[in-house]
Design an enzyme around this catalytic site. Structure first.
Site, PDB file in Angstrom:
ATOM      1  N   HIS A  63       0.860  -1.299   0.040  1.00 55.43           N
ATOM      2  CA  HIS A  63      -0.014  -0.266   0.059  1.00 55.43           C
ATOM      3  C   HIS A  63       0.954   1.475  -0.114  1.00 55.43           C
ATOM      4  CE1 HIS A  63       0.751  -0.628   4.212  1.00 55.43           C
ATOM      5  NE2 HIS A  63       0.330   0.505   4.772  1.00 55.43           N
ATOM      6  N   HIS A  65       1.347   3.746   2.012  1.00 54.36           N
ATOM      7  CA  HIS A  65       1.692   4.618   3.107  1.00 54.36           C
ATOM      8  C   HIS A  65       3.451   4.683   2.997  1.00 54.36           C
ATOM      9  CE1 HIS A  65      -2.100   4.183   5.738  1.00 54.36           C
ATOM     10  NE2 HIS A  65      -2.188   5.230   5.126  1.00 54.36           N
ATOM     11  N   ASP A  67       5.680   4.667   5.173  1.00 58.02           N
ATOM     12  CA  ASP A  67       6.689   3.712   5.679  1.00 58.02           C
ATOM     13  C   ASP A  67       6.915   2.350   5.005  1.00 58.02           C
ATOM     14  OD1 ASP A  67       4.107   3.075   6.627  1.00 58.02           O
ATOM     15  OD2 ASP A  67       4.622   1.716   8.144  1.00 58.02           O
ATOM     16  N   HIS A 141      -7.709  -1.314   5.376  1.00 52.86           N
ATOM     17  CA  HIS A 141      -6.664  -0.578   5.996  1.00 52.86           C
ATOM     18  C   HIS A 141      -6.917   0.859   5.773  1.00 52.86           C
ATOM     19  CE1 HIS A 141      -3.126   0.550   8.221  1.00 52.86           C
ATOM     20  NE2 HIS A 141      -2.461   1.127   6.914  1.00 52.86           N
ATOM     21  N   ASP A 211      -0.614  -3.904   5.590  1.00 51.39           N
ATOM     22  CA  ASP A 211      -1.416  -3.347   6.918  1.00 51.39           C
ATOM     23  C   ASP A 211      -2.776  -3.664   6.817  1.00 51.39           C
ATOM     24  OD1 ASP A 211       1.233  -2.520   7.307  1.00 51.39           O
ATOM     25  OD2 ASP A 211       0.753  -0.486   7.870  1.00 51.39           O
ATOM     26  N   HIS A 269       6.001  -5.338  11.800  1.00 52.62           N
ATOM     27  CA  HIS A 269       5.497  -4.009  11.607  1.00 52.62           C
ATOM     28  C   HIS A 269       5.047  -3.883  13.301  1.00 52.62           C
ATOM     29  CE1 HIS A 269       2.414  -1.063  10.452  1.00 52.62           C
ATOM     30  NE2 HIS A 269       3.159  -0.847   9.409  1.00 52.62           N
TER      31      HIS A 269
END
EC number: 3.1.26.11
Length: 306
Positions: A63, A65, A67, A141, A211, A269
């Site tokens: 995804h 994001h 990080d 998520h 996530d 994570h």
């Protein structure tokens, strides 16, 4: 095959953990390396390992994001000078990954000396390469996040020597044809090779999650997996806090392991609020419960055979 972790922290790096990055070494099926997510600093982490960027043929992003993607532009640029020249790369991820990479390259005036094939996922994806099958399914998520089910090639069943002898075919070079072809000819007659082989065996299955909070597609991705890589941003405290932020609690992961019949689970994570001592203490507490399934909290540079 082997799974190696170059980043295991959630959201922010810590003094001990980088942000998310996972390498899957495909040997003995292929000499390629596949990366899953490229958090900030991934290329620096790889410098401390025997893996070379020139062997990376595919990158799968779960995804968008930061990080999970902030290390991608730098790694792609460095690949040009670390054995990747003129070696094609396939980049798989959510919608927007192509625009993100191309804008980063254009604004920084970076020039890649190899082609990139972009595959942007909508709801789900089935991808075939070198005998491998990769399925991507949507998770929960808040933003489009995907889990990847990687299935290694099937192993051909063992040749039934007695059955071949019964038709007059003695051991020799012809046996290789029986093993590797759908049909073979002997004494003017064509035979189906499958009638002279044992059942094919599915190669290892690796499930790698982005996530997510609990959702039904998790079971589709992880069903009977040999190895599952799953997030547990929260490994103690109230479960509802994890789910409120569209993440998983350790109890969610344990439930999935049992429901999906997962053989081994590698949990990554972890929230940056946990230090190494915290994680070790929580692990020791969890494994004292006889109902706790087979799992490991992973740390940077850990490697596991599949």
């Amino acid at each position: 095959m082997e799974v190696t972790f170059f980043g295991t922290s959630a959201g922010l790096p810590t003094k001990e953990r980088n942000t998310q990055a996972i390498a899957l070494n495909l040997e003995p099926y292929s000499n390629s390396i596949w990366l899953f997510d490229v958090g900030e600093g991934t290329q620096h982490q790889i410098l401390h390992h025997a893996i070379k960027l020139g062997k990376v043929t595919h990158i799968f992003i779960t995804h968008m994001h930061g990080d999970h993607i902030f290390g991608l532009p730098g790694l792609l640029s460095s690949r040009s000078f670390q054995g990747g020249e003129q070696k094609p790369l396939t980049l798989v991820g959510p919608k927007g990954i192509k625009a993100y990479v191309e804008m980063s390259m254009n604004l920084s005036e970076s020039h890649l000396n190899y082609p990139i094939t972009y595959i942007e996922i909508d709801d789900h994806l089935t991808y075939h390469h070198d005998g491998f099958t990769v399925e991507a399914h949507l998770l929960n998520h808040g933003v489009p996040s995907y889990g990847y089910r990687v299935m290694a090639p099937e192993t051909t069943g063992t040749i039934n020597v007695e059955a071949l002898k019964n038709i007059g075919l003695e051991p020799g070079p012809k046996y290789q044809e029986v093993k590797s072809h759908d049909t073979f000819e002997h004494n003017g007659q064509v035979y189906q090779s499958k009638d002279f082989r044992g059942e094919s065996k599915q190669g290892p299955v690796v499930a790698i999650f982005g996530d997510t909070k609990p959702c039904s597609n998790e079971r589709v991705i992880s069903r009977d997996a040999d190895v599952m890589v799953h997030e547990a941003t929260y490994i103690d405290g109230e479960k509802h806090l994890a789910n409120n932020y569209h993440h998983s609690h350790i109890e969610d992961v344990f439930a999935l392991i049992k429901e999906a019949n997962v053989k081994r689970t590698l949990i990554t994570h972890l929230s940056n609020r946990y230090n190494t001592e915290d994680i070790n203490e929580i692990y020791q507490t969890l494994i004292q419960n006889e109902d706790t399934p087979n799992f490991n909290f992973v740390k940077d540079f850990d490697s596991f055979k599949v």
